[in-house]
Design an enzyme around this catalytic site. Structure first.
Site, PDB file in Angstrom:
ATOM      1  CD  GLU A 225      -3.325  -0.842   2.352  1.00 51.57           C
ATOM      2  OE1 GLU A 225      -2.826   0.212   3.097  1.00 51.57           O
ATOM      3  OE2 GLU A 225      -3.613  -2.523   2.136  1.00 51.57           O
TER       4      GLU A 225
ATOM      5  CG  HIS B 298      -8.374   6.967   2.580  1.00 50.52           C
ATOM      6  ND1 HIS B 298      -8.132   6.697   0.826  1.00 50.52           N
ATOM      7  CD2 HIS B 298      -7.307   5.785   2.711  1.00 50.52           C
ATOM      8  CE1 HIS B 298      -7.826   5.572   0.673  1.00 50.52           C
ATOM      9  NE2 HIS B 298      -7.402   4.825   2.002  1.00 50.52           N
TER      10      HIS B 298
ATOM     11  NE  ARG C 235      -4.417   5.644   3.837  1.00 47.36           N
ATOM     12  CZ  ARG C 235      -4.475   4.667   5.082  1.00 47.36           C
ATOM     13  NH1 ARG C 235      -4.599   5.159   5.774  1.00 47.36           N
ATOM     14  NH2 ARG C 235      -4.883   3.254   4.118  1.00 47.36           N
TER      15      ARG C 235
ATOM     16  CG  HIS D  58      -9.321   7.676   6.266  1.00 45.87           C
ATOM     17  ND1 HIS D  58     -10.032   6.406   6.064  1.00 45.87           N
ATOM     18  CD2 HIS D  58      -8.129   6.485   6.301  1.00 45.87           C
ATOM     19  CE1 HIS D  58     -10.012   4.950   6.626  1.00 45.87           C
ATOM     20  NE2 HIS D  58      -8.691   5.300   6.542  1.00 45.87           N
TER      21      HIS D  58
ATOM     22  NE  ARG E  82      -3.542   5.170   8.497  1.00 42.43           N
ATOM     23  CZ  ARG E  82      -4.131   4.206   8.634  1.00 42.43           C
ATOM     24  NH1 ARG E  82      -4.836   3.082   9.266  1.00 42.43           N
ATOM     25  NH2 ARG E  82      -5.086   3.707   7.461  1.00 42.43           N
TER      26      ARG E  82
END
Length: 550
Positions: free
Chosen positions: A129, A252, A301, A360, A395
């Site tokens: 990811e 997000h 992100r 998010h 994060r």
């Protein structure tokens, strides 16, 4: 607000507030250690954020990782994504404990997707990811990892197979206030709770663990469920604990666009779709992430969300598109995303998926050590509600479930280790609730935060949002779940706005259009200290001066 006297009381060694991954992991571990545990949750046990986690758990498995990967490499990726604010010691400690935590979860019954192909017998499938430099994310049900984690934990909690029996659950009760022995200076003595009929109860306990999730409902559009109203951070602040990094709200980049004016929880399009090769394009078919970052569509992100937001502004459109049409077997690999797309008439095998950013994950929260301890004796926090030092300013994808598993286990062990002798609970308990804070209208809070504190903040917008919320704040006529939640949201909104206003730079997922550069003098956390009489005190990130924030 002064509440009525308790209509009932109960006792426990540990009260866990929240039934997500961190809370249930802690409850199960504490039960196995011989503690009397009671889990309190506002709704049914499966109504929290954990079930919506699609991507997976980032972990370097001891017996099944990509060649060349290591915990040190995972640590490096986490620190790179965190904008200089993660605590390297905390990152190393939590990630190193990841394999053992995942193994414990599997022993409790969680089933992850197996690897396919020759020589894959017994190994787990791994995906990659955003922000990760290796395939190290394990998943379940394709894109239903959170649902499987929740299923396994709740099944283990309800099982009578343990010698201690099932974990006691109190559903349909909102936590109102943490009790401290000796007024506001002593250790924790319990928790006030309220049911949906307005009946107030007192749970007497020497330890309370907050595992309530984040505060995504501060914004009009979010991936979070309705329960994510910031209750845990508000409880901790009113109890005298400290919160940090509340300004770092991660948006997000790929949330399903369901039309103009969409409100509340919106379906997530997991980052693993991009990990398998999907790319972001604008309405003209031009690549969004080309030239934006060396990892392009797999950038962290905050980078992707900011790039998408700039492209939307430049093109005057409401969404971009995630082109996954070249991915084979989309419906099998991503059944949850496929179902959400089908519901709005989109076939990911043939059509680019319309997406836009939405609130998010909250990177900040109640300040804890890596064992979940706060600065208040007997008060613990784990999961998204906590600021453990793992996330910093942004994060890394799929680190959140791992944090809940690791710190949940550790917090239970810390409680067990500290409850070695009898602890006297307060005989009389003050019934003054909500600490002098009052609510504003929820819809107004969400609209103000979405206008003034989303991606691309500036000082004027932050101040306008704060003024609007302050002007709308008024004492509530009574005590109810809605009042408790709205009071928490109002407190958290003002805390986020104050912290965001204090940090006059751009870093991680905090983007100030009036201060677009990162300033090294701000490379430390901003702390909210003190919360009494309806006021916050904020210590700035760039200096040691304190200022009151009404």
């Amino acid at each position: 607000m002064t509440g009525p006297a308790a209509t009932w009381e109960a006792r426990a060694d540990l009260v866990v507030v929240g039934s997500g991954v961190a809370g249930m992991t802690a409850a199960l571990e504490a039960r196995d250690l011989g503690l009397r545990v009671l889990v309190v949750t506002k709704d049914d046990a499966d109504a929290g954020s954990t079930r919506w986690a699609q991507g997976g758990i980032a972990v370097v498995l001891e017996d099944g990782h990509e060649p060349g990967d290591s915990v040190d490499r995972h640590v490096a990726d986490t620190l790179a994504a965190a904008g200089g604010l993660a605590d390297p010691a905390a990152v190393g400690s939590i990630l190193a404990d990841g394999p053992a935590a995942v193994a414990a979860l599997r022993r409790r019954g969680a089933v992850f997707d197996p690897a396919e192909g020759v020589g894959a017998a017994g190994a787990l499938a791994l995906t990659r990811e955003g922000g990760h430099t290796a395939f190290r994310v394990v998943h379940a049900g394709g894109d239903a990892t959170g649902a499987e984690v929740e299923r396994a934990l709740l099944a283990a909690a309800s099982s009578a197979g343990s010698s201690a029996g099932p974990v006691a659950m109190l559903t349909g009760h909102v936590a109102v206030e943490v009790v401290r022995a000796g007024g506001d200076r002593g250790p924790v003595g319990g928790l006030w709770v309220l049911d949906d009929t307005g009946r107030l109860g007192l749970l007497r306990a020497p330890a309370v663990l907050l595992a309530t999730g984040g505060y995504g409902q501060l914004f009009a559009s979010t991936t979070n469920p309705d329960t994510a109203t910031g209750d845990g951070v508000a409880l901790a602040l009113r109890a005298g604990a400290v919160a940090a990094d509340l300004e770092f709200v991660q948006f997000h980049p790929t949330v399903l666009y369901t039309g103009p004016g969409a409100r509340g929880r919106r379906p997530l399009v997991t980052e693993a779709v991009r990990g398998h090769g999907a790319v972001l394009v604008d309405s003209a078919g031009h690549r969004v992430m080309a030239g934006e970052h060396p990892l392009e569509d797999l950038a962290p992100r905050d980078v992707v969300s900011a790039a998408v937001t700039r492209r939307l502004a430049a093109t005057g459109t409401r969404c971009v598109y995630l082109d996954a049409t070249a991915l084979p077997g989309f419906a099998r690999r991503f059944p949850t995303v496929f179902a959400a797309c089908s519901a709005i008439g989109v076939d990911p095998a043939a059509d680019p998926i319309p997406v836009s950013p939405a609130a998010h994950y909250c990177c900040g929260g109640v300040v804890t050590d890596v064992d979940g301890r706060t600065g208040v004796a007997g008060l613990y926090a784990a999961g998204e509600v906590a600021r453990s030092g793992l996330h910093g300013a942004n994060r890394l994808a799929s680190n959140s479930l791992l944090e809940g598993l690791v710190v949940g286990r550790r917090a239970a062990r810390a409680v067990a280790g500290e409850l070695t002798g009898p602890r006297r609970l307060p005989a009389a308990v003050d019934a003054v609730l909500l600490g002098g804070w009052a609510p504003a209208d929820r819809d107004l809070v969400q609209r103000a935060m979405s206008r003034g504190a989303a991606i691309g903040r500036d000082g004027a917008g932050l101040a306008a949002a704060s003024d609007a919320i302050e002007a709308a704040t008024a004492p509530a006529p009574g005590l109810s779940r809605a009042v408790v939640e709205d009071t928490a949201m109002t407190l958290l909104a003002q805390a986020v706005l104050a912290a965001a206003g204090t940090r006059t730079e751009s870093r991680g997922c905090h983007v100030r259009t009036d201060f677009p550069r990162t300033d090294d003098t701000y490379q430390r956390s901003s702390l909210l200290v003190g919360c009494s009489g309806g006021a916050l005190t904020v210590r700035g990130a760039a200096d040691e001066q304190t200022q009151g924030v009404a």
